[in-house]
Design an enzyme around this catalytic site. Structure first.
Site, mmCIF file in Angstrom:
data_model
loop_
_atom_site.group_PDB
_atom_site.id
_atom_site.type_symbol
_atom_site.label_atom_id
_atom_site.label_comp_id
_atom_site.label_asym_id
_atom_site.label_seq_id
_atom_site.Cartn_x
_atom_site.Cartn_y
_atom_site.Cartn_z
ATOM 1 N N ASP A 157 0.809 -1.219 0.000
ATOM 2 C CA ASP A 157 0.000 0.000 0.000
ATOM 3 C C ASP A 157 0.843 1.270 0.000
ATOM 4 O O ASP A 157 1.443 1.621 1.013
ATOM 5 C CB ASP A 157 -0.917 -0.008 1.224
ATOM 6 C CG ASP A 157 -1.935 1.109 1.165
ATOM 7 O OD1 ASP A 157 -2.040 1.759 0.107
ATOM 8 O OD2 ASP A 157 -2.638 1.331 2.169
ATOM 9 N N ASP A 168 -1.838 6.353 -6.534
ATOM 10 C CA ASP A 168 -2.187 5.307 -5.596
ATOM 11 C C ASP A 168 -2.267 3.973 -6.320
ATOM 12 O O ASP A 168 -3.190 3.726 -7.081
ATOM 13 C CB ASP A 168 -3.543 5.654 -4.972
ATOM 14 C CG ASP A 168 -3.881 4.722 -3.826
ATOM 15 O OD1 ASP A 168 -3.122 3.780 -3.588
ATOM 16 O OD2 ASP A 168 -4.921 4.941 -3.186
#
Ligand SMILES: *[C@@H]1O[C@H](CO)[C@@H](O)[C@H](O)[C@H]1NC(C)=O
Ligand SMILES: *[C@@H]1O[C@H](CO)[C@@H](O)[C@H](O)[C@H]1NC(C)=O
Ligand SMILES: *[C@@H]1O[C@H](CO)[C@@H](O)[C@H](O)[C@H]1NC(C)=O
Ligand SMILES: *[C@@H]1O[C@H](CO)[C@@H](O)[C@H](O)[C@H]1NC(C)=O
Ligand SMILES: *[C@@H]1O[C@H](CO)[C@@H](O)[C@H](O)[C@H]1NC(C)=O
Ligand SMILES: *[C@@H]1O[C@H](CO)[C@@H](O)[C@H](O)[C@H]1NC(C)=O
Length: 424
Positions: free
Chosen positions: A88, A300
């Site tokens: 992440d 992201d």
């Protein structure tokens, strides 16, 4: 901030390998369960919708976005216990499910037990390391344990105690396994939320608790292989190994911006969009990062479809509709818009490139397959971008397929280069 940083660097300086370079591999989260293309699209659309609706709030620094797409295999403790974690870039804490589990997701491999490891140490709650994740604002005694709580923007969370452990990175890449000692991590005994289905997370954000800061590496790169080809691993390189392999085009670079309220995120400035040879009539400031931390485009790897503020999104949809010669099925929706395919048509039609113009003259050229897909189930062509009523944008991983991405904090730049990632 400075004190915390030097404490963490000190903590891990002994552990950094001589080369300070690591080669890891990412596998797609849905790859192991043999889904069809339509199912993959449905799951991806669902996750992007959750993300767009989650009201990712620039003013809530304690909410973290969650990487629900790409998985990394690691091992923890001595002797090492393998676990699979979501990689992440939108959050900092590395955690794994931990015994004694109060609430844990089903896990194929044994859950890590700190009492069975010779290298586990709890972090006291008075430690600076504890500060970013401390659950309650007070420590009852300086020696009590660091109880952490970490929430993600789509409702997932992990809670437990913070400890330090030996992590083995690259355990799935032959010859690349490297052990790093004294990494601060979350020993998660209470893990929940229905969007997250993972036995852990590797935090790759820009904060002090991030694995990057703990390893003392200032850059990383990855190259995501074809979204629909689950057999292909995606290379993920850290530290001195992180660089762009030569490719067919010229390397493009744009500054990485710092969002004051979200210092952990990788933010870039999108200045406009071109479809074919038409510069889309989107006001120049639509995607700007403001001093109050609203706006900006977050890069992201954890979001599938890119997310654009509604005003910009509508303009993109209108122009795609013009190329296809028809409006989308549901023109009022902010979901990924779909257009009925002509009878018998099973392939995407010709579509011009969609070009994202970033600050500094960096153009990201998205070929048709990086922004459209054919949906077999209802015979439609779908634009793999969603809208949001918020002001922020996200560059999703569907758009990053087959583009080498280098995040270099030492020079404050994101660089990228189109490449067949399966060849790296
Ligand atoms: C916080 O401190 C107060 C007063 O010292 C104490 O009563 C309370 O239990 C503490 N809260 C937690 C969660 O430890
Ligand atoms: C979560 O993972 C478990 C084990 O792999 C699986 O059985 C379950 O269906 C998954 N749940 C969701 C919501 O994906
Ligand atoms: C996946 O990639 C491999 C290696 O490039 C290729 O041989 C295979 O045909 C691809 N599969 C699909 C479904 O595209
Ligand atoms: C918007 O940006 C373009 C390209 O940088 C520039 O040519 C144009 O003048 C700008 N428009 C306004 C209104 O600032
Ligand atoms: C943030 O700043 C922008 C630009 O100055 C402004 O339009 C917006 O209303 C501000 N938002 C908040 C929540 O303060
Ligand atoms: C169209 O989109 C709106 C807004 O998202 C939604 O409420 C409505 O159910 C959608 N209609 C159809 C037919 O999908």
């Amino acid at each position: 901030m400075q004190a915390l940083m030097s404490c963490l660097v000190l903590l891990t300086s002994l552990a950094v390998s001589a080369s300070s370079g690591y080669r890891l591999a990412l596998t797609h989260v849905d790859s192991k369960i043999g889904l069809t293309k339509t199912e993959l699209m449905r799951r991806a659309a669902h996750r992007s919708r959750l993300r767009a609706l989650s009201g990712y709030d620039a003013n809530s620094p304690r909410l973290h976005s969650v990487q629900v797409e790409y998985l990394m295999e690691l091992a923890i403790g001595t002797p090492p216990v393998p676990f699979v974690a979501l990689a992440d870039t939108g959050s900092d804490l590395t955690w794994t499910q931990c015994q004694p589990c109060k609430l844990c997701f089903p896990q194929d491999t044994p859950v890590y037990d700190p009492s069975a490891s010779s290298t586990f140490s709890p972090v006291p709650c008075s430690s600076a390391t504890c500060l970013p994740v401390l659950r309650s604002r007070n420590c009852s005694t300086p020696s009590s344990l660091c109880r952490y709580g970490y929430s993600y923007s789509d409702g997932a969370y992990s809670a437990g105690i913070l400890g330090t452990e030996t992590l083995t990175l690259g355990s799935s890449v032959p010859g690349q396994a490297v052990s790093v000692s004294d990494v601060a991590f979350g020993c998660g005994t209470d893990n929940g939320g229905d969007s997250l289905n993972s036995t852990g997370t590797v935090g790759l954000g820009r904060g002090t608790l991030s694995l990057l800061a703990q390893l003392g590496v200032g850059k990383f790169s990855y190259c995501l292989t074809d979204f629909f080809n689950s057999t292909l691993d995606s290379p993920f390189l850290l530290g001195t190994l992180a660089e762009l392999a030569p490719g067919p085009g010229a390397v493009q670079s744009t500054p990485l911006l710092q969002s004051p309220l979200n210092p952990s995120r990788y933010v870039v400035s999108l200045q406009g969009i071109t479809l074919g040879d038409v510069r889309l009539p989107i006001p120049n400031k639509t995607f700007d990062l403001h001093a109050n931390s609203t706006g900006g485009m977050v890069v992201d790897s954890g979001t599938t479809f890119s997310i654009l503020p509604e005003s910009g999104f509508r303009v993109v949809v209108d122009h795609v509709a013009q190329v296809l010669g028809q409006p989308p099925v549901n023109a009022s929706s902010l979901d990924s818009p779909c257009f009925p395919a002509p009878a018998g048509e099973r392939q995407l039609p010709f579509m011009p490139d969609l070009v994202l113009h970033f600050a500094g003259g960096a153009d990201m050229r998205l070929h048709r397959d990086n922004y459209m897909s054919y949906n077999q189930e209802d015979s439609s062509f779908c634009l793999n971008i969603v809208g949001t009523t918020s002001t922020w944008s996200m560059l999703g991983n569907f758009q990053q397929q087959n583009i080498q991405m280098l995040f270099d904090m030492t020079v404050g730049q994101l660089s990228f280069l189109p490449t067949d990632c399966s060849k790296l």
